[in-house]
Scaffold this motif. Structure first.
Motif, PDB file in Angstrom:
ATOM      1  N   ASP A  82       0.831  -1.212   0.000  1.00  0.00           N
ATOM      2  CA  ASP A  82       0.000   0.000   0.000  1.00  0.00           C
ATOM      3  C   ASP A  82       0.862   1.256   0.000  1.00  0.00           C
ATOM      4  O   ASP A  82       0.561   2.223  -0.700  1.00  0.00           O
ATOM      5  CB  ASP A  82      -0.952   0.008   1.201  1.00  0.00           C
ATOM      6  CG  ASP A  82      -2.101  -0.967   1.051  1.00  0.00           C
ATOM      7  OD1 ASP A  82      -2.331  -1.472  -0.074  1.00  0.00           O
ATOM      8  OD2 ASP A  82      -2.773  -1.235   2.072  1.00  0.00           O
ATOM      9  N   VAL A  83       1.929   1.244   0.791  1.00  0.00           N
ATOM     10  CA  VAL A  83       2.851   2.385   0.808  1.00  0.00           C
ATOM     11  C   VAL A  83       3.451   2.583  -0.578  1.00  0.00           C
ATOM     12  O   VAL A  83       3.502   3.699  -1.102  1.00  0.00           O
ATOM     13  CB  VAL A  83       3.966   2.183   1.866  1.00  0.00           C
ATOM     14  CG1 VAL A  83       5.060   3.229   1.720  1.00  0.00           C
ATOM     15  CG2 VAL A  83       3.377   2.213   3.273  1.00  0.00           C
ATOM     16  N   ALA A  84       3.895   1.493  -1.212  1.00  0.00           N
ATOM     17  CA  ALA A  84       4.499   1.590  -2.543  1.00  0.00           C
ATOM     18  C   ALA A  84       3.494   2.063  -3.580  1.00  0.00           C
ATOM     19  O   ALA A  84       3.825   2.903  -4.430  1.00  0.00           O
ATOM     20  CB  ALA A  84       5.088   0.229  -2.954  1.00  0.00           C
ATOM     21  N   PHE A  85       2.252   1.552  -3.516  1.00  0.00           N
ATOM     22  CA  PHE A  85       1.222   2.011  -4.449  1.00  0.00           C
ATOM     23  C   PHE A  85       0.980   3.512  -4.298  1.00  0.00           C
ATOM     24  O   PHE A  85       0.857   4.233  -5.291  1.00  0.00           O
ATOM     25  CB  PHE A  85      -0.102   1.251  -4.239  1.00  0.00           C
ATOM     26  CG  PHE A  85      -0.182  -0.066  -4.948  1.00  0.00           C
ATOM     27  CD1 PHE A  85      -0.093  -0.146  -6.334  1.00  0.00           C
ATOM     28  CD2 PHE A  85      -0.356  -1.239  -4.231  1.00  0.00           C
ATOM     29  CE1 PHE A  85      -0.183  -1.371  -6.991  1.00  0.00           C
ATOM     30  CE2 PHE A  85      -0.449  -2.466  -4.875  1.00  0.00           C
ATOM     31  CZ  PHE A  85      -0.359  -2.529  -6.260  1.00  0.00           C
ATOM     32  N   ARG A  86       0.911   3.991  -3.058  1.00  0.00           N
ATOM     33  CA  ARG A  86       0.690   5.434  -2.838  1.00  0.00           C
ATOM     34  C   ARG A  86       1.850   6.242  -3.413  1.00  0.00           C
ATOM     35  O   ARG A  86       1.647   7.290  -4.020  1.00  0.00           O
ATOM     36  CB  ARG A  86       0.508   5.728  -1.356  1.00  0.00           C
ATOM     37  CG  ARG A  86      -0.844   5.302  -0.816  1.00  0.00           C
ATOM     38  CD  ARG A  86      -1.148   5.920   0.538  1.00  0.00           C
ATOM     39  NE  ARG A  86      -0.091   5.775   1.513  1.00  0.00           N
ATOM     40  CZ  ARG A  86       0.022   4.767   2.382  1.00  0.00           C
ATOM     41  NH1 ARG A  86      -0.869   3.793   2.374  1.00  0.00           N
ATOM     42  NH2 ARG A  86       1.013   4.735   3.250  1.00  0.00           N
ATOM     43  N   LEU A  87       3.060   5.772  -3.204  1.00  0.00           N
ATOM     44  CA  LEU A  87       4.226   6.482  -3.717  1.00  0.00           C
ATOM     45  C   LEU A  87       4.250   6.469  -5.240  1.00  0.00           C
ATOM     46  O   LEU A  87       4.632   7.456  -5.871  1.00  0.00           O
ATOM     47  CB  LEU A  87       5.509   5.870  -3.146  1.00  0.00           C
ATOM     48  CG  LEU A  87       6.780   6.682  -3.318  1.00  0.00           C
ATOM     49  CD1 LEU A  87       6.639   8.068  -2.701  1.00  0.00           C
ATOM     50  CD2 LEU A  87       7.955   5.956  -2.704  1.00  0.00           C
ATOM     51  N   CYS A  88       3.817   5.384  -5.854  1.00  0.00           N
ATOM     52  CA  CYS A  88       3.753   5.291  -7.316  1.00  0.00           C
ATOM     53  C   CYS A  88       2.825   6.357  -7.893  1.00  0.00           C
ATOM     54  O   CYS A  88       3.042   6.822  -9.019  1.00  0.00           O
ATOM     55  CB  CYS A  88       3.273   3.917  -7.756  1.00  0.00           C
ATOM     56  SG  CYS A  88       4.528   2.629  -7.656  1.00  0.00           S
ATOM     57  N   GLU A  89       1.809   6.733  -7.165  1.00  0.00           N
ATOM     58  CA  GLU A  89       0.883   7.741  -7.659  1.00  0.00           C
ATOM     59  C   GLU A  89       1.572   9.079  -7.897  1.00  0.00           C
ATOM     60  O   GLU A  89       1.120   9.877  -8.707  1.00  0.00           O
ATOM     61  CB  GLU A  89      -0.291   7.900  -6.688  1.00  0.00           C
ATOM     62  CG  GLU A  89      -1.191   6.676  -6.687  1.00  0.00           C
ATOM     63  CD  GLU A  89      -2.315   6.777  -5.670  1.00  0.00           C
ATOM     64  OE1 GLU A  89      -2.498   7.857  -5.070  1.00  0.00           O
ATOM     65  OE2 GLU A  89      -3.003   5.767  -5.483  1.00  0.00           O
ATOM     66  N   ASP A  90       2.701   9.326  -7.209  1.00  0.00           N
ATOM     67  CA  ASP A  90       3.465  10.550  -7.409  1.00  0.00           C
ATOM     68  C   ASP A  90       4.410  10.457  -8.590  1.00  0.00           C
ATOM     69  O   ASP A  90       4.998  11.447  -8.996  1.00  0.00           O
ATOM     70  CB  ASP A  90       4.276  10.893  -6.149  1.00  0.00           C
ATOM     71  CG  ASP A  90       3.386  11.276  -4.986  1.00  0.00           C
ATOM     72  OD1 ASP A  90       2.272  11.780  -5.224  1.00  0.00           O
ATOM     73  OD2 ASP A  90       3.804  11.054  -3.835  1.00  0.00           O
ATOM     74  N   GLY A  91       4.597   9.254  -9.141  1.00  0.00           N
ATOM     75  CA  GLY A  91       5.488   9.071 -10.281  1.00  0.00           C
ATOM     76  C   GLY A  91       6.939   9.267  -9.907  1.00  0.00           C
ATOM     77  O   GLY A  91       7.297   9.377  -8.747  1.00  0.00           O
TER      78      GLY A  91
END
Length: 109
Positions: free
Chosen positions: A85-94
């Motif tokens: 979940d942390v990684a998915f959220r960070l991916c949203e920032d590109g």
């Protein structure tokens, strides 16, 4: 990331063989979660981010398990889900995004 039936079977066999070779016999791998995370990080950052991201998520979950917070199968699954979940959220920032506003340490891990 969807895989066809043949690829899913090969991936399942490979995962089982690798887990045995690494002597983690009771590990249940959420292949769909990891494939989705790899796809998202490759598309959001760069292609090479996929294996690095999935490794770091697994490593973070392993550290949590080593600290006793994920000592059971349920706890291990939760640790992997939280790290992903942390990684998915960070991916949203590109690739230009900064650190996640709520990172791994903020989830209690």
């Amino acid at each position: 990331m969807a895989v066809d039936e043949n690829e899913a079977q090969v991936l399942d066999q490979w995962t089982h063989r690798l887990a045995q070779a690494l002597q983690i016999l009771d590990l249940e791998v959420d292949q769909e979660l990891l494939l989705d995370l790899a796809r998202k990080s490759a598309g959001s950052v760069i292609h090479a981010a996929a294996p690095v991201t999935t490794f770091l998520v697994g490593y973070a979950a392993g550290l949590a398990a080593g600290n006793g917070s994920a000592g059971s199968k349920t706890g291990s699954t939760a640790a992997i889900t939280q790290a992903a979940d942390v990684a998915f959220r960070l991916c949203e920032d590109g690739h230009d995004g900064g650190p996640a506003t709520k990172g791994w340490a903020d989830t209690g891990q």
